[in-house]
Design a protein around this motif. Structure first.
Motif, PDB file in Angstrom:
ATOM      1  N   ARG A   7       0.963  -1.269  -0.015  1.00 31.64           N
ATOM      2  CA  ARG A   7       0.105  -0.037  -0.030  1.00 31.64           C
ATOM      3  C   ARG A   7       0.848   1.392   0.235  1.00 31.64           C
ATOM      4  O   ARG A   7       1.756   1.619   0.820  1.00 31.64           O
ATOM      5  CB  ARG A   7      -0.877   0.258   1.382  1.00 31.64           C
ATOM      6  CG  ARG A   7      -2.135  -0.860   1.312  1.00 31.64           C
ATOM      7  CD  ARG A   7      -2.528  -1.112   2.607  1.00 31.64           C
ATOM      8  NE  ARG A   7      -3.375  -0.189   3.081  1.00 31.64           N
ATOM      9  CZ  ARG A   7      -4.569  -0.119   3.318  1.00 31.64           C
ATOM     10  NH1 ARG A   7      -5.471  -1.043   2.587  1.00 31.64           N
ATOM     11  NH2 ARG A   7      -5.169   0.916   3.924  1.00 31.64           N
ATOM     12  N   ILE A   8       0.694   2.288  -0.945  1.00 33.89           N
ATOM     13  CA  ILE A   8       1.500   3.477  -1.047  1.00 33.89           C
ATOM     14  C   ILE A   8       0.269   4.530  -1.033  1.00 33.89           C
ATOM     15  O   ILE A   8      -0.649   4.451  -1.535  1.00 33.89           O
ATOM     16  CB  ILE A   8       2.580   3.423  -2.091  1.00 33.89           C
ATOM     17  CG1 ILE A   8       1.586   3.301  -3.435  1.00 33.89           C
ATOM     18  CG2 ILE A   8       3.450   2.305  -2.332  1.00 33.89           C
ATOM     19  CD1 ILE A   8       2.495   4.074  -4.647  1.00 33.89           C
ATOM     20  N   VAL A  27       1.727   7.257 -11.852  1.00 34.94           N
ATOM     21  CA  VAL A  27       1.863   6.456 -10.562  1.00 34.94           C
ATOM     22  C   VAL A  27       0.868   5.513 -10.389  1.00 34.94           C
ATOM     23  O   VAL A  27       1.008   4.436  -9.886  1.00 34.94           O
ATOM     24  CB  VAL A  27       2.029   8.030  -9.319  1.00 34.94           C
ATOM     25  CG1 VAL A  27       1.537   6.843  -7.903  1.00 34.94           C
ATOM     26  CG2 VAL A  27       3.051   8.505  -9.350  1.00 34.94           C
ATOM     27  N   THR A  30       1.035   2.879 -12.732  1.00 37.57           N
ATOM     28  CA  THR A  30       2.350   1.994 -12.647  1.00 37.57           C
ATOM     29  C   THR A  30       2.048   1.054 -11.469  1.00 37.57           C
ATOM     30  O   THR A  30       2.349  -0.159 -11.316  1.00 37.57           O
ATOM     31  CB  THR A  30       3.514   2.761 -12.667  1.00 37.57           C
ATOM     32  OG1 THR A  30       3.486   3.503 -13.651  1.00 37.57           O
ATOM     33  CG2 THR A  30       4.586   1.739 -12.502  1.00 37.57           C
ATOM     34  N   SER A  31       1.427   1.629 -10.325  1.00 38.54           N
ATOM     35  CA  SER A  31       1.091   0.816  -9.208  1.00 38.54           C
ATOM     36  C   SER A  31       0.215  -0.312  -9.318  1.00 38.54           C
ATOM     37  O   SER A  31       0.489  -1.562  -8.954  1.00 38.54           O
ATOM     38  CB  SER A  31       0.384   1.515  -8.187  1.00 38.54           C
ATOM     39  OG  SER A  31       1.200   2.903  -7.945  1.00 38.54           O
ATOM     40  N   TYR A  34       2.199  -3.127 -10.841  1.00 36.41           N
ATOM     41  CA  TYR A  34       2.873  -4.087  -9.747  1.00 36.41           C
ATOM     42  C   TYR A  34       2.046  -4.425  -8.716  1.00 36.41           C
ATOM     43  O   TYR A  34       2.507  -4.962  -7.869  1.00 36.41           O
ATOM     44  CB  TYR A  34       4.101  -2.971  -9.276  1.00 36.41           C
ATOM     45  CG  TYR A  34       5.133  -2.889 -10.210  1.00 36.41           C
ATOM     46  CD1 TYR A  34       6.111  -4.006 -10.551  1.00 36.41           C
ATOM     47  CD2 TYR A  34       5.308  -1.587 -11.119  1.00 36.41           C
ATOM     48  CE1 TYR A  34       6.781  -3.953 -11.638  1.00 36.41           C
ATOM     49  CE2 TYR A  34       6.336  -1.492 -12.051  1.00 36.41           C
ATOM     50  CZ  TYR A  34       7.108  -2.433 -11.986  1.00 36.41           C
ATOM     51  OH  TYR A  34       8.065  -2.292 -13.092  1.00 36.41           O
ATOM     52  N   MET A  36      -0.127  -3.088  -6.664  1.00 32.81           N
ATOM     53  CA  MET A  36      -0.204  -2.331  -5.163  1.00 32.81           C
ATOM     54  C   MET A  36      -1.117  -1.488  -5.282  1.00 32.81           C
ATOM     55  O   MET A  36      -1.703  -0.972  -6.348  1.00 32.81           O
ATOM     56  CB  MET A  36       1.241  -1.440  -5.275  1.00 32.81           C
ATOM     57  CG  MET A  36       2.541  -2.253  -5.122  1.00 32.81           C
ATOM     58  SD  MET A  36       3.959  -0.731  -4.897  1.00 32.81           S
ATOM     59  CE  MET A  36       4.042   0.132  -6.294  1.00 32.81           C
ATOM     60  N   GLU A  37      -1.818  -1.337  -3.984  1.00 29.83           N
ATOM     61  CA  GLU A  37      -2.733  -0.425  -3.708  1.00 29.83           C
ATOM     62  C   GLU A  37      -2.229   1.043  -3.552  1.00 29.83           C
ATOM     63  O   GLU A  37      -1.002   1.229  -2.982  1.00 29.83           O
ATOM     64  CB  GLU A  37      -3.749  -0.877  -2.491  1.00 29.83           C
ATOM     65  CG  GLU A  37      -4.478  -1.944  -2.536  1.00 29.83           C
ATOM     66  CD  GLU A  37      -5.276  -2.053  -1.411  1.00 29.83           C
ATOM     67  OE1 GLU A  37      -6.374  -1.966  -1.303  1.00 29.83           O
ATOM     68  OE2 GLU A  37      -4.690  -2.505  -0.249  1.00 29.83           O
ATOM     69  N   VAL A  38      -2.733   1.776  -4.262  1.00 24.97           N
ATOM     70  CA  VAL A  38      -2.454   3.406  -3.898  1.00 24.97           C
ATOM     71  C   VAL A  38      -3.346   4.221  -3.335  1.00 24.97           C
ATOM     72  O   VAL A  38      -4.600   4.248  -3.892  1.00 24.97           O
ATOM     73  CB  VAL A  38      -1.804   3.792  -5.505  1.00 24.97           C
ATOM     74  CG1 VAL A  38      -2.597   3.884  -6.612  1.00 24.97           C
ATOM     75  CG2 VAL A  38      -1.312   5.406  -5.254  1.00 24.97           C
ATOM     76  N   ASN A 277       6.127   6.953 -13.402  1.00 22.43           N
ATOM     77  CA  ASN A 277       6.503   5.616 -13.626  1.00 22.43           C
ATOM     78  C   ASN A 277       7.742   5.229 -12.857  1.00 22.43           C
ATOM     79  O   ASN A 277       7.834   4.228 -12.055  1.00 22.43           O
ATOM     80  CB  ASN A 277       6.500   5.296 -14.911  1.00 22.43           C
ATOM     81  CG  ASN A 277       7.012   3.694 -15.407  1.00 22.43           C
ATOM     82  OD1 ASN A 277       8.333   3.688 -15.356  1.00 22.43           O
ATOM     83  ND2 ASN A 277       6.185   2.869 -15.459  1.00 22.43           N
ATOM     84  N   ILE A 280       7.801   4.771  -8.875  1.00 15.51           N
ATOM     85  CA  ILE A 280       7.243   3.506  -8.587  1.00 15.51           C
ATOM     86  C   ILE A 280       8.289   2.474  -8.840  1.00 15.51           C
ATOM     87  O   ILE A 280       8.492   1.742  -7.779  1.00 15.51           O
ATOM     88  CB  ILE A 280       5.816   3.238  -9.230  1.00 15.51           C
ATOM     89  CG1 ILE A 280       4.792   4.027  -8.767  1.00 15.51           C
ATOM     90  CG2 ILE A 280       5.400   1.697  -8.881  1.00 15.51           C
ATOM     91  CD1 ILE A 280       4.198   4.185  -7.622  1.00 15.51           C
ATOM     92  N   GLN A 284      10.009   0.044  -6.162  1.00 14.82           N
ATOM     93  CA  GLN A 284      10.066  -1.489  -6.451  1.00 14.82           C
ATOM     94  C   GLN A 284      11.453  -1.998  -6.178  1.00 14.82           C
ATOM     95  O   GLN A 284      11.927  -3.006  -5.894  1.00 14.82           O
ATOM     96  CB  GLN A 284       9.646  -1.693  -7.998  1.00 14.82           C
ATOM     97  CG  GLN A 284       8.024  -1.580  -7.911  1.00 14.82           C
ATOM     98  CD  GLN A 284       7.382  -2.657  -7.217  1.00 14.82           C
ATOM     99  OE1 GLN A 284       8.060  -3.893  -7.459  1.00 14.82           O
ATOM    100  NE2 GLN A 284       6.477  -2.531  -6.618  1.00 14.82           N
TER     101      GLN A 284
END
Ligand code: F6P
Length: 327
Positions: A7-8, A27, A30-31, A34, A36-38, A277, A280, A284
């Motif tokens: 989570r970001i 952002v 790209t999350s 990958y 990821m929750e944003v 991009n 993130i 990573q």
């Protein structure tokens, strides 16, 4: 990859800059790539302190690449400058289980980010956004190109009326303590003179330059005044020049916040997409407190401490060019 970030949070802070929305889009998407929750923090550090965040989905950032401003809103937070404010900010990130942050902003934003990382260890990656282009570690900041284009368009219009009336125009542009915006605007608009924070110049020097132009049969003149130049603001300079060199009718135009708005240029959209991009991907790759920048067309990571401490130098060749062409 050093750790699995789940989570970001992302936020925009400081003065807005055209292209911030394009950066946020990059952002968020790209999350998603990958997995990821944003979460979007509203109103920069103020929103972080107040726990004002909301999950962003890929469709939430549709139809914003072309918009100026920032849909997440921004602020210059005084509270985050206090220990108490940063403590509250950390607690709210912890409560929301945020593993890392992406900050879109300028020098003030990154100074706060760097301190916050040192105090609380929350990984934070900066994306340089400011119309001033005054950040070390990137050739260009997001928003600068659009602001130059806006200023050039304004100067072109002023040129029409200056020429029609044979007038001397002092045109003030933003840039805080840096002259990038003024210098690029001066060259691209073909202005005769430019006053920069980086170059020592007195009123008498300016009078001599104007006299030289006048001897070369120049009937009107455009002077680009960087707001941070050592002599003063455009209206004050105009007054004082009038007293010393009363050859032309004189007028002043302050472009002001017009330079902060409007649709981002193609260049800024591309830059924002790459750096959003890149931010993130930096997380990573295990980076924890860097700014992503573009140096010689390549994505580069600069520690936030270095980005905020160092001064980006103005290109003296461009200054020489401006002087050489302004005859
Ligand atoms: O840093 C961007 C900038 O537009 C500067 O060029 C200018 O000096 C300043 O912000 C103005 O800030 P504010 O919008 O808070 O008046």
């Amino acid at each position: 990859m050093s750790q699995k970030l789940k989570r970001i949070a992302v936020f925009t802070s400081g003065g807005d800059a055209p292209g911030m929305n394009a950066g946020l889009r990059a952002v968020v998407r790209t999350s998603a790539h990958y997995e990821m929750e944003v979460f979007g923090i509203h109103g920069g550090y103020e929103g972080m302190i107040d726990g004002n965040l909301k999950k962003l989905e890929i469709r939430d950032v549709g139809n914003i690449i072309q918009r100026g401003g920032t849909f997440l809103k921004t602020a210059r937070s005084q509270r985050f400058m206090t220990e108490e404010g940063r403590k509250l900010a950390f607690e709210s990130l912890k409560k929301n289980k945020i593993d890392a942050c992406i900050a879109l902003g300028g020098n003030g934003t990154f100074t706060g980010a760097e301190l916050f990382y040192r105090e609380y260890g929350v990984p934070i990656v900066g994306v340089p956004c400011t119309i001033d282009n005054d950040l070390y570690g990137t050739d260009f900041t997001i928003g600068f190109d659009t602001a130059v284009n806006t200023a050039v368009e304004a100067v072109d219009k002023i040129r029409d009326t200056a020429e029609s009336h044979d007038r001397l125009f002092f045109i003030e542009v933003m840039g805080r303590n840096s002259g990038f915006l003024a210098l690029h605007t001066a060259i691209a608009s073909g202005a005769g003179h430019v006053l920069l924070p980086e170059k020592e110049m007195t009123l008498d020097d300016l009078v001599r330059n104007l006299q030289k132009s006048s001897r070369r049969k120049k009937l009107f003149s455009l002077i680009i005044v960087a707001e941070g130049n050592p002599i003063g603001r455009a209206d004050k300079i105009a007054e004082e020049i009038k007293a010393k060199f009363d050859v032309f009718d004189t007028r002043v135009a302050v472009i002001g916040h017009l330079q902060r708005g409007g649709a981002p240029s193609g260049f800024d959209r591309l830059l924002a997409s790459r750096l959003g991009n890149g931010a993130i991907e930096a997380l990573q790759d295990g980076h924890k407190n860097v700014m992503v920048g573009l140096v010689s067309h390549q994505i580069k990571h600069t520690p936030l401490s270095i980005a905020v401490k160092n001064q980006k130098e103005i290109n003296l060749d461009l200054l020489r060019l401006a002087e050489m062409l302004a005859i």
